[in-house]
Design a protein around this motif. Structure first.
Motif, PDB file in Angstrom:
ATOM      1  N   ASP A 110     -49.443  11.164  39.418  1.00 33.74           N
ATOM      2  CA  ASP A 110     -49.694  12.478  38.818  1.00 33.74           C
ATOM      3  C   ASP A 110     -51.075  13.001  39.204  1.00 33.74           C
ATOM      4  O   ASP A 110     -51.248  14.187  39.472  1.00 33.74           O
ATOM      5  N   VAL A 111     -52.048  12.112  39.224  1.00 33.92           N
ATOM      6  CA  VAL A 111     -53.392  12.493  39.655  1.00 33.92           C
ATOM      7  C   VAL A 111     -53.349  12.995  41.098  1.00 33.92           C
ATOM      8  O   VAL A 111     -53.983  13.991  41.448  1.00 33.92           O
ATOM      9  N   ASP A 112     -52.571  12.312  41.935  1.00 32.27           N
ATOM     10  CA  ASP A 112     -52.451  12.726  43.335  1.00 32.27           C
ATOM     11  C   ASP A 112     -51.856  14.126  43.444  1.00 32.27           C
ATOM     12  O   ASP A 112     -52.291  14.927  44.291  1.00 32.27           O
ATOM     13  N   VAL A 113     -50.862  14.429  42.626  1.00 31.34           N
ATOM     14  CA  VAL A 113     -50.237  15.759  42.666  1.00 31.34           C
ATOM     15  C   VAL A 113     -51.251  16.838  42.311  1.00 31.34           C
ATOM     16  O   VAL A 113     -51.373  17.862  43.004  1.00 31.34           O
ATOM     17  N   VAL A 114     -51.993  16.628  41.230  1.00 30.23           N
ATOM     18  CA  VAL A 114     -52.992  17.612  40.823  1.00 30.23           C
ATOM     19  C   VAL A 114     -54.061  17.765  41.904  1.00 30.23           C
ATOM     20  O   VAL A 114     -54.445  18.885  42.262  1.00 30.23           O
ATOM     21  N   ASN A 115     -54.531  16.654  42.446  1.00 29.52           N
ATOM     22  CA  ASN A 115     -55.559  16.718  43.484  1.00 29.52           C
ATOM     23  C   ASN A 115     -55.049  17.429  44.737  1.00 29.52           C
ATOM     24  O   ASN A 115     -55.804  18.154  45.400  1.00 29.52           O
ATOM     25  N   LEU A 116     -53.786  17.221  45.070  1.00 28.69           N
ATOM     26  CA  LEU A 116     -53.203  17.863  46.249  1.00 28.69           C
ATOM     27  C   LEU A 116     -53.239  19.382  46.116  1.00 28.69           C
ATOM     28  O   LEU A 116     -53.682  20.079  47.040  1.00 28.69           O
ATOM     29  N   TYR A 117     -52.784  19.890  44.978  1.00 29.68           N
ATOM     30  CA  TYR A 117     -52.771  21.342  44.789  1.00 29.68           C
ATOM     31  C   TYR A 117     -54.183  21.900  44.609  1.00 29.68           C
ATOM     32  O   TYR A 117     -54.480  23.018  45.034  1.00 29.68           O
ATOM     33  N   ALA A 118     -55.056  21.117  43.992  1.00 28.79           N
ATOM     34  CA  ALA A 118     -56.439  21.572  43.796  1.00 28.79           C
ATOM     35  C   ALA A 118     -57.194  21.667  45.108  1.00 28.79           C
ATOM     36  O   ALA A 118     -58.188  22.397  45.205  1.00 28.79           O
ATOM     37  N   ALA A 119     -56.738  20.944  46.115  1.00 30.53           N
ATOM     38  CA  ALA A 119     -57.434  20.928  47.401  1.00 30.53           C
ATOM     39  C   ALA A 119     -57.108  22.142  48.270  1.00 30.53           C
ATOM     40  O   ALA A 119     -57.749  22.353  49.302  1.00 30.53           O
ATOM     41  N   THR A 120     -56.127  22.939  47.863  1.00 28.42           N
ATOM     42  CA  THR A 120     -55.754  24.126  48.635  1.00 28.42           C
ATOM     43  C   THR A 120     -56.546  25.337  48.145  1.00 28.42           C
ATOM     44  O   THR A 120     -57.091  25.330  47.035  1.00 28.42           O
ATOM     45  N   PRO A 121     -56.641  26.407  48.954  1.00 27.78           N
ATOM     46  CA  PRO A 121     -57.427  27.590  48.546  1.00 27.78           C
ATOM     47  C   PRO A 121     -56.904  28.202  47.251  1.00 27.78           C
ATOM     48  O   PRO A 121     -55.705  28.390  47.084  1.00 27.78           O
ATOM     49  N   ASP A 122     -57.826  28.474  46.331  1.00 28.45           N
ATOM     50  CA  ASP A 122     -57.437  29.074  45.052  1.00 28.45           C
ATOM     51  C   ASP A 122     -57.761  30.559  45.063  1.00 28.45           C
ATOM     52  O   ASP A 122     -58.147  31.125  46.091  1.00 28.45           O
ATOM     53  N   ILE A 123     -57.579  31.208  43.909  1.00 24.43           N
ATOM     54  CA  ILE A 123     -57.941  32.615  43.776  1.00 24.43           C
ATOM     55  C   ILE A 123     -59.436  32.673  43.505  1.00 24.43           C
ATOM     56  O   ILE A 123     -59.896  32.190  42.459  1.00 24.43           O
ATOM     57  N   PRO A 124     -60.227  33.218  44.409  1.00 23.43           N
ATOM     58  CA  PRO A 124     -61.683  33.197  44.233  1.00 23.43           C
ATOM     59  C   PRO A 124     -62.131  34.153  43.137  1.00 23.43           C
ATOM     60  O   PRO A 124     -61.499  35.183  42.893  1.00 23.43           O
ATOM     61  N   PRO A 125     -63.221  33.834  42.472  1.00 20.75           N
ATOM     62  CA  PRO A 125     -63.769  34.762  41.467  1.00 20.75           C
ATOM     63  C   PRO A 125     -64.368  35.972  42.163  1.00 20.75           C
ATOM     64  O   PRO A 125     -64.752  35.922  43.336  1.00 20.75           O
ATOM     65  N   SER A 126     -64.443  37.069  41.445  1.00 17.83           N
ATOM     66  CA  SER A 126     -65.020  38.285  42.027  1.00 17.83           C
ATOM     67  C   SER A 126     -65.628  39.137  40.927  1.00 17.83           C
ATOM     68  O   SER A 126     -65.226  39.051  39.756  1.00 17.83           O
ATOM     69  N   LEU A 127     -66.599  39.938  41.301  1.00 20.83           N
ATOM     70  CA  LEU A 127     -67.237  40.878  40.385  1.00 20.83           C
ATOM     71  C   LEU A 127     -66.656  42.271  40.577  1.00 20.83           C
ATOM     72  O   LEU A 127     -66.386  42.689  41.708  1.00 20.83           O
ATOM     73  N   GLY A 128     -66.475  42.964  39.495  1.00 17.08           N
ATOM     74  CA  GLY A 128     -66.020  44.340  39.591  1.00 17.08           C
ATOM     75  C   GLY A 128     -67.174  45.275  39.935  1.00 17.08           C
ATOM     76  O   GLY A 128     -68.352  44.909  39.822  1.00 17.08           O
ATOM     77  N   GLY A 129     -66.852  46.476  40.369  1.00 18.15           N
ATOM     78  CA  GLY A 129     -67.879  47.474  40.624  1.00 18.15           C
ATOM     79  C   GLY A 129     -68.334  47.570  42.057  1.00 18.15           C
ATOM     80  O   GLY A 129     -69.221  48.364  42.389  1.00 18.15           O
ATOM     81  N   GLY A 130     -67.739  46.753  42.942  1.00 15.76           N
ATOM     82  CA  GLY A 130     -68.126  46.808  44.342  1.00 15.76           C
ATOM     83  C   GLY A 130     -67.492  47.996  45.062  1.00 15.76           C
ATOM     84  O   GLY A 130     -66.628  48.694  44.515  1.00 15.76           O
ATOM     85  N   THR A 131     -67.910  48.216  46.301  1.00 20.17           N
ATOM     86  CA  THR A 131     -67.395  49.353  47.072  1.00 20.17           C
ATOM     87  C   THR A 131     -66.470  48.916  48.199  1.00 20.17           C
ATOM     88  O   THR A 131     -65.894  49.751  48.877  1.00 20.17           O
ATOM     89  N   ARG A 132     -66.315  47.610  48.405  1.00 23.31           N
ATOM     90  CA  ARG A 132     -65.468  47.106  49.473  1.00 23.31           C
ATOM     91  C   ARG A 132     -64.522  46.033  48.947  1.00 23.31           C
ATOM     92  O   ARG A 132     -64.857  45.300  48.025  1.00 23.31           O
TER      93      ARG A 132
END
Length: 220
Positions: A110-132
């Motif tokens: 089970d630890v391996d499964v979680v680590n496998l998915y955690a090792a792939t790109p996630d949704i990055p955090p972002s700040l609102g209010g930008g222009t691009r």
């Protein structure tokens, strides 16, 4: 203090087997996801059919809806393969949560499964209010699953030892991350099992008082 670092609101409204709507704060986004399966309210505690009875992700559209309801960014539509991956990750989190709440060692698989998915790109955090626009305008389901997996890595870290708990309700097996400062949470919800405990205690006190009155009358 307990660790759960995903900056997404935690908690959800559930409906009990009696048809009562109640709020469950799992303390973790990963545990919220686990409630879509066997971590949800069981039809019969510990029953072998509990997982099937509480399954909420029957089709890719169910997964798409769950993710879109919770992520503050746009998430694409889930496919059959995404559903397979989501259930595999979720079920691993469920087993880990049960084991941690009971003080058992986590299964390496089970630890391996979680680590496998955690090792792939996630949704990055972002700040609102930008222009691009930075990165994707619509994120993928695998990115969303990676975000859930990374929260699970935090939840099952040593910093949370002893804070993954099973509800004290005699007929409840919900598991939550106790994020209270004093680590004294006992119930899945005060609206539900906490209130039931109060009712039972009140009835017990009333029965005890009535018993003392009857004894006094008999003695007189």
């Amino acid at each position: 203090m307990p660790v759960s670092t995903v900056s997404i609101p935690v908690g959800q409204w559930l409906v009990s087997s009696e048809g009562v709507r109640w709020w469950f704060d799992s303390g973790s986004f990963a545990l919220d996801f686990a409630v879509t399966g066997a971590l949800g309210e069981p039809a019969a505690p510990r029953a072998a059919s509990a997982a099937a009875a509480n399954e909420r992700l029957h089709a890719p559209d169910d997964l798409t809806e769950w993710l879109r309801d919770r992520f503050p960014v746009a998430v694409g539509s889930a496919r059959s393969r995404d559903l397979f991956d989501a259930v595999a990750l979720r079920d691993a989190i469920v087993r880990m949560a049960r084991a941690a709440a009971q003080g058992d060692e986590l299964r390496g698989g089970d630890v391996d499964v979680v680590n496998l998915y955690a090792a792939t790109p996630d949704i990055p955090p972002s700040l609102g209010g930008g222009t691009r626009q930075a990165g994707r305008s619509v994120h993928t389901v695998p990115q969303a699953l990676a975000t859930i997996a990374r929260d699970a890595v935090d939840v099952f870290s040593p910093e949370n030892a002893g804070r993954l708990r099973e509800c004290d309700g005699p007929d409840c097996s919900m598991v939550y991350l106790d994020t209270s400062r004093a680590a004294t949470r006992r119930w899945c919800s005060m609206q539900r099992c906490g209130n039931r405990a109060k009712v039972r205690a009140h009835r017990a006190r009333k029965a005890s008082a009535n018993g003392r009155v009857e004894l006094d009358q008999t003695a007189a």
